[in-house]
Motif scaffolding. Structure first.
Motif, PDB file in Angstrom:
ATOM      1  N   ALA A   1      13.032  34.517  44.039  1.00  0.00           N
ATOM      2  CA  ALA A   1      11.712  35.118  44.246  1.00  0.00           C
ATOM      3  C   ALA A   1      11.621  36.404  43.428  1.00  0.00           C
ATOM      4  CB  ALA A   1      11.476  35.418  45.720  1.00  0.00           C
ATOM      5  N   LEU A   2      10.437  36.662  42.946  1.00  0.00           N
ATOM      6  CA  LEU A   2      10.188  37.860  42.139  1.00  0.00           C
ATOM      7  C   LEU A   2       9.188  38.747  42.868  1.00  0.00           C
ATOM      8  CD1 LEU A   2      10.671  39.266  39.366  1.00  0.00           C
ATOM      9  CD2 LEU A   2       8.684  37.991  38.515  1.00  0.00           C
ATOM     10  N   MET A   3       9.517  40.034  42.972  1.00  0.00           N
ATOM     11  CA  MET A   3       8.618  41.021  43.571  1.00  0.00           C
ATOM     12  C   MET A   3       8.458  42.196  42.612  1.00  0.00           C
ATOM     13  SD  MET A   3       9.633  41.603  47.567  1.00  0.00           S
ATOM     14  CE  MET A   3       9.591  40.306  48.784  1.00  0.00           C
ATOM     15  N   ASP A   4       7.386  42.950  42.837  1.00  0.00           N
ATOM     16  CA  ASP A   4       7.257  44.212  42.116  1.00  0.00           C
ATOM     17  C   ASP A   4       8.302  45.184  42.648  1.00  0.00           C
ATOM     18  OD1 ASP A   4       6.044  45.994  40.260  1.00  0.00           O
ATOM     19  OD2 ASP A   4       5.030  46.980  41.948  1.00  0.00           O
ATOM     20  N   LEU A   5       8.798  46.057  41.807  1.00  0.00           N
ATOM     21  CA  LEU A   5       9.911  46.935  42.156  1.00  0.00           C
ATOM     22  C   LEU A   5       9.681  47.736  43.439  1.00  0.00           C
ATOM     23  CD1 LEU A   5      12.697  48.101  41.492  1.00  0.00           C
ATOM     24  CD2 LEU A   5      11.570  49.724  39.950  1.00  0.00           C
ATOM     25  N   PRO A   6       8.582  48.472  43.603  1.00  0.00           N
ATOM     26  CA  PRO A   6       8.403  49.253  44.845  1.00  0.00           C
ATOM     27  C   PRO A   6       8.371  48.373  46.100  1.00  0.00           C
ATOM     28  CG  PRO A   6       6.896  50.017  43.151  1.00  0.00           C
ATOM     29  CD  PRO A   6       7.495  48.747  42.638  1.00  0.00           C
ATOM     30  N   ALA A   7       7.772  47.181  46.013  1.00  0.00           N
ATOM     31  CA  ALA A   7       7.718  46.294  47.177  1.00  0.00           C
ATOM     32  C   ALA A   7       9.115  45.835  47.555  1.00  0.00           C
ATOM     33  CB  ALA A   7       6.822  45.093  46.869  1.00  0.00           C
ATOM     34  N   ALA A   8       9.923  45.494  46.559  1.00  0.00           N
ATOM     35  CA  ALA A   8      11.296  45.068  46.834  1.00  0.00           C
ATOM     36  C   ALA A   8      12.127  46.217  47.378  1.00  0.00           C
ATOM     37  CB  ALA A   8      11.929  44.517  45.555  1.00  0.00           C
ATOM     38  N   GLN A   9      11.905  47.417  46.882  1.00  0.00           N
ATOM     39  CA  GLN A   9      12.643  48.575  47.402  1.00  0.00           C
ATOM     40  C   GLN A   9      12.352  48.775  48.883  1.00  0.00           C
ATOM     41  OE1 GLN A   9      11.194  51.367  44.397  1.00  0.00           O
ATOM     42  NE2 GLN A   9      13.298  51.713  43.695  1.00  0.00           N
ATOM     43  N   ARG A  10      11.106  48.596  49.279  1.00  0.00           N
ATOM     44  CA  ARG A  10      10.772  48.723  50.695  1.00  0.00           C
ATOM     45  C   ARG A  10      11.409  47.589  51.500  1.00  0.00           C
ATOM     46  NH1 ARG A  10       5.849  50.344  48.357  1.00  0.00           N
ATOM     47  NH2 ARG A  10       5.012  48.223  48.444  1.00  0.00           N
ATOM     48  N   ALA A  11      11.411  46.401  50.965  1.00  0.00           N
ATOM     49  CA  ALA A  11      11.979  45.256  51.677  1.00  0.00           C
ATOM     50  C   ALA A  11      13.473  45.440  51.931  1.00  0.00           C
ATOM     51  CB  ALA A  11      11.735  43.975  50.885  1.00  0.00           C
ATOM     52  N   PHE A  12      14.178  45.988  50.959  1.00  0.00           N
ATOM     53  CA  PHE A  12      15.623  46.176  51.092  1.00  0.00           C
ATOM     54  C   PHE A  12      16.000  47.540  51.659  1.00  0.00           C
ATOM     55  CE2 PHE A  12      15.561  42.993  47.564  1.00  0.00           C
ATOM     56  CZ  PHE A  12      16.264  41.993  48.220  1.00  0.00           C
ATOM     57  N   GLY A  13      15.028  48.408  51.891  1.00  0.00           N
ATOM     58  CA  GLY A  13      15.343  49.747  52.380  1.00  0.00           C
ATOM     59  C   GLY A  13      16.022  50.599  51.330  1.00  0.00           C
ATOM     60  N   LYS A  14      15.626  50.400  50.073  1.00  0.00           N
ATOM     61  CA  LYS A  14      16.268  51.112  48.963  1.00  0.00           C
ATOM     62  C   LYS A  14      15.280  52.009  48.216  1.00  0.00           C
ATOM     63  CE  LYS A  14      19.692  47.435  48.177  1.00  0.00           C
ATOM     64  NZ  LYS A  14      20.212  46.420  47.225  1.00  0.00           N
ATOM     65  N   GLU A  15      14.376  52.625  48.950  1.00  0.00           N
ATOM     66  CA  GLU A  15      13.431  53.529  48.305  1.00  0.00           C
ATOM     67  C   GLU A  15      14.192  54.642  47.588  1.00  0.00           C
ATOM     68  OE1 GLU A  15      13.241  52.497  51.398  1.00  0.00           O
ATOM     69  OE2 GLU A  15      11.186  52.075  52.046  1.00  0.00           O
ATOM     70  N   GLY A  16      13.817  54.880  46.344  1.00  0.00           N
ATOM     71  CA  GLY A  16      14.466  55.934  45.571  1.00  0.00           C
ATOM     72  C   GLY A  16      15.785  55.514  44.946  1.00  0.00           C
ATOM     73  N   LYS A  17      16.148  54.245  45.070  1.00  0.00           N
ATOM     74  CA  LYS A  17      17.414  53.768  44.504  1.00  0.00           C
ATOM     75  C   LYS A  17      17.199  52.493  43.697  1.00  0.00           C
ATOM     76  CE  LYS A  17      21.155  54.066  47.045  1.00  0.00           C
ATOM     77  NZ  LYS A  17      22.107  53.888  48.165  1.00  0.00           N
ATOM     78  N   LEU A  18      18.103  52.279  42.748  1.00  0.00           N
ATOM     79  CA  LEU A  18      18.107  51.076  41.931  1.00  0.00           C
ATOM     80  C   LEU A  18      19.468  50.417  42.029  1.00  0.00           C
ATOM     81  CD1 LEU A  18      16.461  52.583  38.698  1.00  0.00           C
ATOM     82  CD2 LEU A  18      15.294  51.263  40.484  1.00  0.00           C
ATOM     83  N   ASP A  19      19.483  49.096  41.861  1.00  0.00           N
ATOM     84  CA  ASP A  19      20.762  48.382  41.842  1.00  0.00           C
ATOM     85  C   ASP A  19      21.301  48.259  40.424  1.00  0.00           C
ATOM     86  OD1 ASP A  19      21.094  47.899  44.587  1.00  0.00           O
ATOM     87  OD2 ASP A  19      19.675  46.236  44.508  1.00  0.00           O
ATOM     88  N   ILE A  20      20.432  47.897  39.499  1.00  0.00           N
ATOM     89  CA  ILE A  20      20.863  47.734  38.109  1.00  0.00           C
ATOM     90  C   ILE A  20      19.771  48.226  37.162  1.00  0.00           C
ATOM     91  CG2 ILE A  20      22.468  45.794  38.407  1.00  0.00           C
ATOM     92  CD1 ILE A  20      20.180  43.896  37.714  1.00  0.00           C
ATOM     93  N   VAL A  21      20.200  48.642  35.993  1.00  0.00           N
ATOM     94  CA  VAL A  21      19.282  48.907  34.877  1.00  0.00           C
ATOM     95  C   VAL A  21      19.818  48.110  33.695  1.00  0.00           C
ATOM     96  CG1 VAL A  21      18.274  50.610  33.342  1.00  0.00           C
ATOM     97  CG2 VAL A  21      18.737  51.223  35.717  1.00  0.00           C
ATOM     98  N   ASP A  22      19.037  47.114  33.259  1.00  0.00           N
ATOM     99  CA  ASP A  22      19.438  46.263  32.143  1.00  0.00           C
ATOM    100  C   ASP A  22      18.913  46.852  30.844  1.00  0.00           C
ATOM    101  OD1 ASP A  22      20.787  44.049  33.522  1.00  0.00           O
ATOM    102  OD2 ASP A  22      18.834  43.728  34.443  1.00  0.00           O
ATOM    103  N   LEU A  23      19.768  46.857  29.836  1.00  0.00           N
ATOM    104  CA  LEU A  23      19.440  47.544  28.586  1.00  0.00           C
ATOM    105  C   LEU A  23      19.530  46.614  27.385  1.00  0.00           C
ATOM    106  CD1 LEU A  23      21.590  50.758  29.199  1.00  0.00           C
ATOM    107  CD2 LEU A  23      19.168  50.447  29.729  1.00  0.00           C
ATOM    108  N   ILE A  24      18.594  46.784  26.464  1.00  0.00           N
ATOM    109  CA  ILE A  24      18.674  46.172  25.140  1.00  0.00           C
ATOM    110  C   ILE A  24      18.816  47.297  24.134  1.00  0.00           C
ATOM    111  CG2 ILE A  24      17.419  44.857  23.383  1.00  0.00           C
ATOM    112  CD1 ILE A  24      16.146  43.249  25.589  1.00  0.00           C
TER     113      ILE A  24
END
Length: 860
Positions: free
Chosen positions: A192-215
Motif C-alpha cells: 500500500a502507498l500513502m502520502d508521507l505525513p499520513a503514514a507518519q501518523r499511522a505509524f506514530g512516527k511524526e517528525g521521523k523518517l525510516d529511510i532516505v533513498d538517494l540518486i
C-alpha cells in the motif's frame, strides 16, 4: 565395464530388489534433506535482497538507522549534500487489516511528488496525473492498493479499508490502484502507498523518517557522496548501498541458517553407513561371482572399478530422485520456515525457489562423494581375497580381528582427533567457524564411537552368553543361535549398530537441545516477565508482527480497579558498529520493585536501580559475545538525536534475540530516540484482585479499537513455546529421516543375514526347528542390535547434546542455556529402538521361516 554392469551388476540388483530399493530410498532421502535446506537458505537470502532492491528502486544509496529512525529535520541537509541529485524520504512498516485475520499490508509512506524519481509506480486505468496526485495528498485518509490485493478483498476506487495503526483502528479510502510492477511487487502484492505525513501518523512516527533513498548526480562518484553524507550526519544515521542494508537484515538469520545446514548433514552422515552396509553385503553375497571373474582373468583394478561404479550409479540415481524430492520438501519447509522468520526476525515474503546448478551440483557431489567413500573399504576388501578363496563353495565373510581390526583402529583415531578439534575451536576467529569446528569434532567423535560397534557387539554377546539368565519365551538354544549369528559377522552387524548409534544420537541430540531450549526459555520468561497481564497489539509477543501503540491507553489502564503498576515496554532494532542489534526499554522507576532481571554478570538489583537513575544501560550475553564489551565499558549508539555513549551497568540473560540487546530505562530511551511508542503494557495487579474482571474491562475499553491481545502470564508462556516449536519443524523432519534410514539399515542387514544363512536355516528346520523358532531367532537378532545400538546411541547423544547445548550454542548465539536432560525421551528412544528393529526384522524373519527345507539345504 558397461558389459559387466549390464549383466552381473544388473542381475544382482534384480535378485535383491528390496535391498536395492531401501538403499536407493535412503540415499534419496539424505540428498533430499540436503537439497531442501540449501534451497530454503537460498530462498531466505534472495528474498531479503530482492525485497530491499525492489523497495529501493533506482536508489544507489540509502540513509537509515534501522527502526530507530532519523530525525526529519536533517532531511534538508541530506538532500542538499553536494552530489545528491534526488532524495526521497519515506517511512515503512506493516499494518494489520481489520477483519482479516493474519492479513498484513506493507505500507510505504512517501512524498508522491518527488518519490517517482526513485521508485517506479504504474497506476491502473488512465494513470495518476498531477491533479490526481494533489487530490490524493490533500485528503489524509488516502491510500493506494495493488490490483491483486483489491481484487482479493473486493475493493474498488472509493472503497474503505480499516487498518490497525498506532492510534488504533483507522479507516482509509482507496483512491488509486497500482499494477504489480516495480516496488508494488513486494510481499506478494500486499503493498500500500500513502502520502508521507499520513503514514507518519499511522505509524506514530511524526517528525521521523525510516529511510532516505538517494540518486547520485551524473559524474559524481558514489563513494565520494557517501563519505560527504557520513561527515555531515556525524553518526546520526548510516549511509550504505541498498544491498548492504539487505545484508544487515539478512544477518539476523545467520544462526538460524547455519543451524539448518548442519542439521542437514546428519541425514547424509546416516546415509553413508547405509551405502557402506549395502556394498559390503553385496560383495560378500557375490563372492563366488567375484572369484569366477578373477579366475577368468579380471584384474584387481577392474574389480575395484566395478564395485565403485555400482555405488556411484546408485548414488547418481538417488541424487536425481533426491533433487526432485528435495524441491518438494523445500516448498513445504518454506511455509514453516517463513512463519518462523516472520515471528522472530522480520516480515518477509519467501518465494519458492527452483533448482539451480548449485543445488544439482551439491546433490551430485554429496551423493557421489558419500557413495565412493562408503564403498571404498568393501571394494578393497573384495580385491584382497584370492580368486581361489572367492570361488570356493564355503561362505566367506570378513574376519574381525578384535582390537587390531581396521574398525577399532579407526575408532581410536577418531577419539584422539575429536577432542583436538573441539578444544582448538575457540582459538580460531569467527563464531560460525568456531561453531562449525565444534560440530565437526562431535561428528568425528560419533564416527569413532560407531567404529567400535563390532567390538561392542562381541563384548556384549559374550557377556550375555556367560549370564545364566535366559530370555522369557525363548529357549536357551534359540537364544544361543541368535546371538551366535550376531557375533559370527560382527563387522556386518556392527554397520547396522553403527547406523542405529548415529541415528539415535542425532535424534537424541536434537531432542535434548529442544528440551533444554524450552526449559531455559520458560525459566527466563518466568524471571524476565513477571507481570500478571500483558497487553499488546498485533501479536502476543513483541516482534515483527507487533503493532506499536501510542501511550493513549496508559491513564485508563492505571485507573482500572485492581491494577497496582503499569509499565511500558518498547523494542526497536538499531545498529551498532554497522551490525544490527536490539534496543529494549521499560520504566525501571515504575517496576523495579516487581521485576527480576536474570543476570549473567553483575547484581541485578543494583543494575536496575542504576538504570532507573539513567546512569547507563545493561547489555545481553549475545551483545557481549559479538562485540567484546563488558561491565563498566562504554558503548556508543546512533540515535535520532545523534551518537550517544552509554555506560554498561551489567550483563543480563536475554533470549529474545541472538544479535545482541541493549536494555535501558524508558525515560532515557525517550530522551534520545524521541519515541513514545509502546510495544506492550505490563500490568501488575493488587493482591486478591480479580484478574479475569480486569481483562474484561481492558477488552471492553480498548480491545476493539486497538485490536489488542490481552494475555496472562500463562498465555504468554504458551505463545513463546508455540513460536519455539514452530522454529524446530525442520529439525523434526530430519529426525524422521534418520529413523527411516536406520530402519532401512536393519532390514538390509537382516535380509542379507537370512540369505547368507539359508542353508543353515534349512539344516535347523531339517533337524526339527519350527517356523516359529526360526522367526523368534531372527527377531532376537534384530532386537539385540536395536538394544546395543540404542544404549550406545543414548551414550553418544548425551555427550553430543551437552556439548551442543552448553558450548556450541553459546558460540553461535551468545546464549547460555541450562542443560535439561530429557529422561522421558531417553527411555522412549531406547524402547523405540528395540521395537523398530523388531518391526524391521519381521519381514526377514517371516521370509526365513517360510523357506522350503529342500531348497534351503540345496542353497549355494
Amino acid at each position: 565395464m558397461f558389459a559387466l554392469l549390464s549383466t552381473i551388476s544388473w542381475r544382482h540388483v534384480r535378485r535383491h530388489r528390496l535391498r536395492t530399493l531401501l538403499t536407493f530410498v535412503g540415499m534419496a532421502l539424505g540428498v533430499a534433506v540436503i537439497v531442501a535446506i540449501a534451497l530454503v537458505n537460498r530462498s531466505l537470502s534472495t528474498s531479503f535482497q530482492s525485497t530491499i532492491e525492489q523497495i529501493a528502486g533506482k536508489a544507489v544509496l540509502q540513509v537509515s538507522n534501522a527502526e530507530s529512525g532519523i530525525a526529519e529535520s536533517i532531511f534538508p541537509a541530506i538532500r542538499d549534500t553536494e552530489g545528491v541529485q534526488y532524495a526521497a524520504a519515506a517511512v515503512e512498516g506493516f499494518l494489520p487489516v481489520s477483519g482479516a485475520e493474519r492479513e498484513r499490508l506493507y505500507v510505504l509512506g512517501a512524498d508522491l511528488l518527488t518519490d517517482s524519481a526513485v521508485r517506479n509506480y504504474q497506476f491502473t486505468d488512465s494513470g495518476f496525473a498531477f491533479d490526481q496526485a494533489l487530490d490524493f495528498i490533500a485528503q489524509p485518509d488516502s491510500i493506494a492498493l495493488t490490483e491483486s490485493f483489491a481484487r482479493r478483498f473486493g475493493l474498488r476506487i472509493g472503497a474503505r479499508i480499516t487498518l490497525g495503526t498506532s492510534a488504533g483502528k483507522q479507516s482509509y479510502t482507496v483512491r488509486a490502484l497500482l499494477k504489480e510492477q516495480g516496488t508494488a511487487r513486494v510481499f506478494g502484492g500486499n503493498f500500500a502507498l500513502m502520502d508521507l505525513p499520513a503514514a507518519q501518523r499511522a505509524f506514530g512516527k511524526e517528525g521521523k523518517l525510516d529511510i532516505v533513498d538517494l540518486i547520485v548526480a551524473e559524474g559524481s562518484r558514489i563513494e565520494t557522496v557517501q563519505e560527504r553524507l557520513r561527515l555531515r550526519l556525524s553518526g546520526m544515521a548510516e549511509v550504505e548501498r541498498p544491498k548492504k542494508r539487505g545484508e544487515q537484515i539478512e544477518s539476523l538469520l545467520t544462526s538460524f541458517r547455519v543451524g539448518l545446514f548442519f542439521v542437514s548433514l546428519i541425514a547424509l552422515f546416516v546415509g553413508f553407513f547405509l551405502i557402506y552396509n549395502t556394498v559390503a553385503v553385496s560383495v560378500v553375497q557375490r563372492k563366488r561371482e567375484i572369484g569366477t571373474l578373477r579366475c577368468l582373468g579380471m584384474r584387481r583394478g577392474e574389480l575395484l572399478r566395478l564395485v565403485l561404479s555400482e555405488a556411484v550409479i546408485l548414488a547418481l540415481v538417488g541424487a536425481v530422485a533426491g533433487c526432485v524430492l528435495g524441491w518438494a520438501l523445500a516448498q513445504a519447509a518454506l511455509l514453516a520456515v517463513g512463519e518462523t522468520v516472520r515471528n522472530l526476525f522480520s516480515s518477509i515474503a519467501l518465494a519458492g525457489s527452483s533448482l539451480s546448478v548449485n543445488e544439482l551440483a551439491l546433490a551430485l557431489a554429496s551423493a557421489v562423494g558419500v557413495a565412493l567413500f562408503a564403498a571404498l573399504h568393501p571394494a578393497v576388501e573384495a580385491i584382497r581375497i584370492s580368486p581361489l578363496e572367492n570361488a570356493r563353495q564355503a561362505a566367506w565373510r570378513p574376519v574381525f580381528h578384535g582390537s587390531k581390526s581396521w574398525a577399532t583402529r579407526l575408532g581410536y583415531l577418531c577419539l584422539v582427533v575429536a577432542p583436538g578439534l573441539v578444544f582448538s575451536a575457540p582459538s580460531i576467529s569467527g563464531a560460525v567457524r568456531q561453531f562449525s569446528l565444534g560440530i565437526v569434532g562431535m561428528l568425528v567423535f560419533l564416527l569413532g564411537l560407531a567404529s567400535f560397534s563390532p567390538l561392542f557387539i562381541s563384548f556384549a554377546v559374550r557377556q550375555f552368553q556367560r549370564c545364566a539368565a535366559g530370555i522369557p519365551g525363548l529357549s536357551r538354544a534359540e537364544t544361543r543361535l541368535a546371538l551366535d549369528s550376531v557375533m559370527r559377522n560382527p563387522l556386518r552387524s556392527g554397520i547396522t549398530v553403527a547406523t542405529m548409534i548415529i541415528s539415535l544420537a542425532a535424534i537424541f541430540t536434537i531432542a535434548a537441545f529442544i528440551n533444554s531450549v524450552r526449559g531455559s526459555l520458560l525459566a527466563w520468561v518466568d524471571q524476565m516477565v513477571t507481570a500478571d497481564i500483558i497487553v499488546s497489539s498485533g501479536a502476543r509477543t513483541a516482534g515483527p508482527r507487533n503493532v506499536s501503540l501510542r501511550e493513549d491507553p496508559l491513564p485508563g489502564l492505571k485507573a482500572l480497579p485492581g491494577v497496582r503498576i503499569v509499565d511500558l515496554y518498547r523494542l526497536v532494532r538499531a545498529n551498532y558498529q554497522g551490525r544490527p542489534i536490539v534496543v529494549e526499554s521499560f520504566s525501571a522507576v515504575e517496576s523495579a520493585s516487581v521485576r527480576t532481571l536474570p543476570m549473567a554478570e553483575g547484581d541485578g538489583t543494583k543494575a536496575l536501580r542504576e538504570m532507573a537513575e539513567g546512569k547507563g544501560a545493561i547489555i545481553s550475553e549475545s551483545f557481549q559475545r559479538r562485540f567484546g564489551k563488558g561491565t563498566h565499558d562504554t558503548i556508543e549508539l546512533a540515535t535520532p538525536s545523534g551518537p550517544v555513549g552509554f555506560k554498561v551497568l551489567g550483563i543480563y540473560v536475554d533470549y529474545s534475540s541472538d544479535i545482541g540487546s541493549v536494555l535501558m530505562d524508558r525515560a532515557l530511551y525517550k530522551k534520545y530516540w524521541r519515541d513514545d511508542l509502546v510495544d506492550a503494557f505490563d500490568l501488575w495487579l493488587e493482591p486478591g484482585a480479580d484478574m479475569q474482571a480486569v481483562i474484561e474491562k481492558i477488552k471492553a475499553a480498548y480491545g476493539e479499537k486497538y485490536q489488542l491481545f490481552v494475555s496472562t502470564h500463562r498465555e504468554l508462556r504458551d505463545a513463546v513455546v508455540k513460536i519455539m516449536e514452530q522454529s524446530f519443524v525442520v529439525n523434526y523432519a530430519v529426525e524422521i529421516v534418520a529413523i527411516v534410514v536406520a530402519i532401512f539399515s536393519v532390514i538390509n542387514t537382516l535380509l542379507a543375514s537370512v540369505l547368507d544363512r539359508t542353508r543353515e536355516i534349512g539344516v535347523l528346520r531339517a533337524i526339527g526347528a519350527t517356523q516359529a523358532q526360526i522367526r523368534r531367532m531372527v527377531l532376537l537378532e534384530a532386537a539385540s542390535m536395536g538394544l546395543i545400538g540404542g544404549l550406545l546411541g543414548l551414550f553418544a547423544g548425551t555427550i553430543m547434546a551437552y556439548h551442543h547445548v552448553v558450548y556450541n550454542t553459546k558460540v553461535l548465539t551468545g546464549w547460555t542455556f541450562q542443560f535439561y536432560y530429557p529422561y522421558d525421551v531417553a527411555l522412549f528412544a531406547l524402547i523405540a529402538a528395540v521395537l523398530l528393529c523388531l518391526a524391521a526384522g519381521y519381514g526377514p524373519a517371516k521370509q526365513a521361516a517360510a523357506t522350503p527345507i529342500v531348497n534351503a539345504i540345496g542353497y549355494e
